[in-house]
Design a protein around this motif. Structure first.
Motif, PDB file in Angstrom:
ATOM      1  N   UNK A   1       0.806  -1.221   0.000  1.00 22.55           N
ATOM      2  CA  UNK A   1       0.000   0.000   0.000  1.00 22.55           C
ATOM      3  C   UNK A   1       0.841   1.274   0.000  1.00 22.55           C
ATOM      4  N   UNK A   2       2.030   1.184   0.551  1.00 20.37           N
ATOM      5  CA  UNK A   2       2.919   2.345   0.568  1.00 20.37           C
ATOM      6  C   UNK A   2       3.928   2.189  -0.571  1.00 20.37           C
ATOM      7  N   UNK A   3       4.421   3.326  -1.090  1.00 22.62           N
ATOM      8  CA  UNK A   3       5.277   3.260  -2.279  1.00 22.62           C
ATOM      9  C   UNK A   3       6.581   4.010  -2.055  1.00 22.62           C
ATOM     10  N   UNK A   4       7.642   3.437  -2.587  1.00 21.22           N
ATOM     11  CA  UNK A   4       8.976   4.019  -2.475  1.00 21.22           C
ATOM     12  C   UNK A   4       9.689   3.842  -3.817  1.00 21.22           C
ATOM     13  N   UNK A   5      10.295   4.908  -4.317  1.00 23.28           N
ATOM     14  CA  UNK A   5      11.004   4.888  -5.600  1.00 23.28           C
ATOM     15  C   UNK A   5      12.500   5.063  -5.304  1.00 23.28           C
ATOM     16  N   UNK A   6      13.265   4.018  -5.536  1.00 27.30           N
ATOM     17  CA  UNK A   6      14.657   3.964  -5.083  1.00 27.30           C
ATOM     18  C   UNK A   6      15.656   3.971  -6.235  1.00 27.30           C
ATOM     19  N   UNK A   7      16.651   4.858  -6.146  1.00 26.76           N
ATOM     20  CA  UNK A   7      17.794   4.869  -7.067  1.00 26.76           C
ATOM     21  C   UNK A   7      18.990   4.356  -6.272  1.00 26.76           C
ATOM     22  N   UNK A   8      19.555   3.235  -6.727  1.00 26.93           N
ATOM     23  CA  UNK A   8      20.573   2.578  -5.916  1.00 26.93           C
ATOM     24  C   UNK A   8      21.669   1.957  -6.777  1.00 26.93           C
ATOM     25  N   UNK A   9      22.873   1.932  -6.208  1.00 25.44           N
ATOM     26  CA  UNK A   9      24.070   1.396  -6.854  1.00 25.44           C
ATOM     27  C   UNK A   9      24.450   0.091  -6.136  1.00 25.44           C
TER      28      UNK A   9
ATOM     29  N   UNK B   1       4.533  -4.121   3.865  1.00 21.34           N
ATOM     30  CA  UNK B   1       3.455  -3.339   3.259  1.00 21.34           C
ATOM     31  C   UNK B   1       3.996  -2.175   2.439  1.00 21.34           C
ATOM     32  N   UNK B   2       4.865  -2.481   1.505  1.00 24.79           N
ATOM     33  CA  UNK B   2       5.453  -1.438   0.670  1.00 24.79           C
ATOM     34  C   UNK B   2       5.702  -1.974  -0.740  1.00 24.79           C
ATOM     35  N   UNK B   3       5.509  -1.116  -1.712  1.00 25.80           N
ATOM     36  CA  UNK B   3       5.884  -1.418  -3.091  1.00 25.80           C
ATOM     37  C   UNK B   3       7.132  -0.621  -3.412  1.00 25.80           C
ATOM     38  N   UNK B   4       8.177  -1.317  -3.806  1.00 28.36           N
ATOM     39  CA  UNK B   4       9.454  -0.673  -4.121  1.00 28.36           C
ATOM     40  C   UNK B   4       9.680  -0.696  -5.626  1.00 28.36           C
ATOM     41  N   UNK B   5       9.951   0.472  -6.190  1.00 36.47           N
ATOM     42  CA  UNK B   5      10.372   0.566  -7.585  1.00 36.47           C
ATOM     43  C   UNK B   5      11.865   0.873  -7.567  1.00 36.47           C
ATOM     44  N   UNK B   6      12.654  -0.111  -7.959  1.00 38.05           N
ATOM     45  CA  UNK B   6      14.111   0.007  -7.897  1.00 38.05           C
ATOM     46  C   UNK B   6      14.680   0.420  -9.254  1.00 38.05           C
ATOM     47  N   UNK B   7      15.279   1.589  -9.295  1.00 44.05           N
ATOM     48  CA  UNK B   7      15.962   2.065 -10.488  1.00 44.05           C
ATOM     49  C   UNK B   7      17.459   1.790 -10.311  1.00 44.05           C
ATOM     50  N   UNK B   8      17.976   0.871 -11.111  1.00 45.24           N
ATOM     51  CA  UNK B   8      19.395   0.526 -11.022  1.00 45.24           C
ATOM     52  C   UNK B   8      20.224   1.713 -11.515  1.00 45.24           C
ATOM     53  N   UNK B   9      21.043   2.248 -10.627  1.00 47.11           N
ATOM     54  CA  UNK B   9      21.804   3.462 -10.941  1.00 47.11           C
ATOM     55  C   UNK B   9      23.265   3.298 -10.521  1.00 47.11           C
ATOM     56  N   UNK B  10      24.049   2.602 -11.318  1.00 43.95           N
ATOM     57  CA  UNK B  10      25.470   2.425 -10.996  1.00 43.95           C
ATOM     58  C   UNK B  10      26.258   3.707 -11.246  1.00 43.95           C
ATOM     59  N   UNK B  11      27.035   4.115 -10.259  1.00 44.56           N
ATOM     60  CA  UNK B  11      27.916   5.279 -10.424  1.00 44.56           C
ATOM     61  C   UNK B  11      29.309   4.739 -10.720  1.00 44.56           C
TER      62      UNK B  11
ATOM     63  N   UNK C   1      12.495   8.388  -3.292  1.00 41.58           N
ATOM     64  CA  UNK C   1      11.395   9.346  -3.277  1.00 41.58           C
ATOM     65  C   UNK C   1      10.154   8.682  -2.686  1.00 41.58           C
ATOM     66  N   UNK C   2       9.381   9.463  -1.949  1.00 41.17           N
ATOM     67  CA  UNK C   2       8.126   8.987  -1.394  1.00 41.17           C
ATOM     68  C   UNK C   2       6.999   9.303  -2.374  1.00 41.17           C
ATOM     69  N   UNK C   3       5.802   8.858  -2.065  1.00 36.47           N
ATOM     70  CA  UNK C   3       4.688   9.021  -3.000  1.00 36.47           C
ATOM     71  C   UNK C   3       4.304  10.481  -3.227  1.00 36.47           C
ATOM     72  N   UNK C   4       4.689  11.382  -2.307  1.00 35.49           N
ATOM     73  CA  UNK C   4       4.402  12.801  -2.501  1.00 35.49           C
ATOM     74  C   UNK C   4       5.543  13.520  -3.208  1.00 35.49           C
ATOM     75  N   UNK C   5       6.550  12.748  -3.638  1.00 31.64           N
ATOM     76  CA  UNK C   5       7.679  13.330  -4.361  1.00 31.64           C
ATOM     77  C   UNK C   5       8.827  13.774  -3.487  1.00 31.64           C
ATOM     78  N   UNK C   6       8.694  13.643  -2.163  1.00 35.64           N
ATOM     79  CA  UNK C   6       9.784  14.038  -1.267  1.00 35.64           C
ATOM     80  C   UNK C   6      11.033  13.215  -1.546  1.00 35.64           C
TER      81      UNK C   6
END
Length: 236
Positions: free
Chosen positions: A113-121, A139-149, A212-217
């Protein structure tokens, strides 16, 4: 009474016009003196004749001449508030609806029910620390954006590609970050890694982990499971 009110009204209008004129002058000076640095916004600050300028991904303070900058945190001592930090949180928000979710690995825990958008290396120590804490959050949906530096972790892009091409990408991701288990070699596939790097640059993400949280924070750095719970619940 009418005369006094009229005088007050014209005084307010005059002040507003002057403030707008000063901001316009400042904007012109910033553009002329620092053309290579994009200025996102210019706003009044709590100090008279000093303005908040959001440029280069951070807040600085200056007057209309833009000759000198005050860099640091503006603190409201009586209110126990970090004004600069609060303003940066607002200015760094994004519209999560514009994120290309097809470039992310989706992982649903519980009802999600809760959402988190993650950029991670994958090779970032702080990302590994965060992943261990995320494993405790339900109780979270994670969208993982693979971001290798790659400038810091030369092999990270290769690991990210292997994770994406895995049969179970998020499990492969957790195995690598939490258990130091390398992804199994798989056949090459089309990955969004390069697109994610471009996206991170557009969003001015300078370090990992950033989520980022669902409100864009925007939240930067590793956080404890309890802190993540608090942040998620605050926007639920």
């Amino acid at each position: 009474m009418k005369i006094r009110l009229t005088a007050l009204l014209f005084s307010i209008i005059g002040f507003t016009a002057t403030a707008h004129a000063d901001i316009k002058t400042l904007q012109q000076n910033l553009k002329a003196q620092y053309p290579e640095i994009p200025v996102k916004s210019v706003n009044p600050s709590p100090f008279k004749d000093i303005y908040e300028v959001y440029m280069g991904g951070r807040i600085v303070y200056t007057d209309e001449t833009a000759k000198y900058f005050l860099v640091g945190n503006l603190i409201d001592v009586k209110g126990q508030k970090n004004i600069t930090e609060q303003r940066e949180q607002i200015l760094k928000r994004i519209d999560v609806k514009t994120l290309p979710l097809d470039q992310a690995i989706k992982h649903v825990k519980g009802k999600g029910e809760r959402v988190l958008y993650l950029f991670s290396d994958p090779d970032c120590p702080y990302c590994q620390k965060l992943e261990k804490e995320l494993a405790k959050v339900e109780n979270v949906t994670i969208y993982l954006f693979l971001y290798p530096i790659t400038g810091l972790h030369p092999n990270a892009a290769n690991v990210a590609r292997q994770v994406w091409c895995s049969k179970d990408p998020y499990q492969s991701w957790q195995d690598y970050l939490i258990h130091q288990k390398k992804p199994k070699k798989t056949a090459d596939c089309t990955t969004p890694v390069e697109k994610n790097i471009q996206l991170a640059n557009q969003l001015q993400i300078s370090g990992t982990p950033t989520f980022f949280l669902s409100d864009g924070s925007r939240i930067s750095g590793a956080r404890s499971a309890s802190d993540i719970e608090r942040l998620l619940n605050a926007v639920k």
